[in-house]
Design a protein around this motif. Sequence first.
Motif, PDB file in Angstrom:
ATOM      1  N   VAL A   1       0.855  -1.187   0.000  1.00 21.10           N
ATOM      2  CA  VAL A   1       0.000   0.000   0.000  1.00 21.10           C
ATOM      3  C   VAL A   1       0.894   1.241   0.000  1.00 21.10           C
ATOM      4  CG1 VAL A   1      -1.885   1.209   1.152  1.00 21.10           C
ATOM      5  CG2 VAL A   1      -1.727  -1.300   1.298  1.00 21.10           C
TER       6      VAL A   1
ATOM      7  N   LEU B   1      -5.646   3.600  -0.480  1.00 21.99           N
ATOM      8  CA  LEU B   1      -6.541   2.981   0.494  1.00 21.99           C
ATOM      9  C   LEU B   1      -6.842   3.982   1.599  1.00 21.99           C
ATOM     10  CD1 LEU B   1      -5.281  -0.704   0.827  1.00 21.99           C
ATOM     11  CD2 LEU B   1      -6.970   0.271  -0.740  1.00 21.99           C
TER      12      LEU B   1
ATOM     13  N   ILE C   1       2.545  -0.604   4.594  1.00 23.42           N
ATOM     14  CA  ILE C   1       1.874   0.684   4.401  1.00 23.42           C
ATOM     15  C   ILE C   1       2.911   1.794   4.457  1.00 23.42           C
ATOM     16  CG2 ILE C   1       0.092   2.251   5.254  1.00 23.42           C
ATOM     17  CD1 ILE C   1      -1.147  -0.170   6.736  1.00 23.42           C
TER      18      ILE C   1
ATOM     19  N   VAL D   1      -5.728   4.141   6.376  1.00 27.97           N
ATOM     20  CA  VAL D   1      -5.693   2.800   5.777  1.00 27.97           C
ATOM     21  C   VAL D   1      -6.186   1.766   6.787  1.00 27.97           C
ATOM     22  CG1 VAL D   1      -4.218   0.993   4.810  1.00 27.97           C
ATOM     23  CG2 VAL D   1      -3.820   3.397   4.206  1.00 27.97           C
TER      24      VAL D   1
END
Length: 275
Positions: free
Chosen positions: A48, A101, A205, A214
Motif C-alpha cells: 500500500v 486505500l 503501508i 488505511v
Amino acid sequence: MGISTMALPNGKRVYYLRKQEVPVVYGQVQQYVRNGIELHPGDMLFDVGANIGLFSLWAAEQCQNDLQIYAFEPIPEVFQVLKRNAQLLPQNRMKVFECGLAQASKSVVFDYYPNLTILSTAYSDSWEQTRSTIRQTITTSLANPSDDEPADITLLRRFPSFLRSLLVNFKLNQLLRVKSVRCQMRSLSDIIRDHDVQQIDLLKIDVEGSELDVLLGIELQDWHKIQQIVVEIHNRAQRVDQIATLLKQQGFSKITIEQEPMFQDTEVFNLYAIR
C-alpha cells in the motif's frame, strides 16, 4: 517527464520516473523485512503506497517470484510506471490498483510532487512538515558520511558550510514543486471482499501521513486475515501510540517501533507488528 529504465544493484532493470529516487528507495524498502517480519514463497503481500513497485519487486525476488502481490498507487503518472514494473514479474503474480486505500471509498485531491514522487500526500497541510523532515534528513546525512549515500549529499559536502543552507533551500524549492491531482480511494476491506482474499501475510503501508486512514478501513471481520504489518508512521497527534494501541486491540502481540538513522530527529518512524 518520461518513463525510462535503469539497473538496480542486483543487475535487474526497472522502469522509473525520477532516477535519483531509485537507489534511495531501493535501499530503504529492504528495511521493511526485519524485527521478525518474514516473507516466504507462496505468501500474499499487500503493498500500500507502492510508488513504482520497488518493494514488491525486491520481495518477489526474495521469494523466487513465488509471491502473490496486490500493489496500490493513486497518482496516475506513478501508477503507469508501477504497471510496467508489474509486467517484469511472471504473469498474474502482481495485481496493480490505481487507487489509494482509506477509511472509505471516495475521491481525494493529492499534493503530487513530480520531482519527489515518494512524498506525494493526501494531506495538503503537511507541506511545511515535509520540508522540515527533508531538511533534517539532509543534515543527518551530512553529519554521517556513508559509502552508499546519494550523490547530491556527497556533492553538497564539498561546499563551505555557509553555502550549504542556500543550496539546500534552492534544492528544496525544486523538489517540492507541487501539483494537485484528484485520486480515487477505496477501503482495504472493499478489496478483500471484491477479490475474495483469505489471508494477507504482510500488509506494508507507506502512505505519507494517511497510514491511520488505511487501518481504519479494515472491518472487524477482516482483521484476523492479516498476519504481519509494517507501516511507516508520521508521528503527528501521537499517531505512533494510536496505531500501536489499535494493533494490540486487534491481536498483534509483538510490536516493534524504531527510527531509521536517516530520519533521526524527524517525525518518521517504522512500526513492525506480528500476530
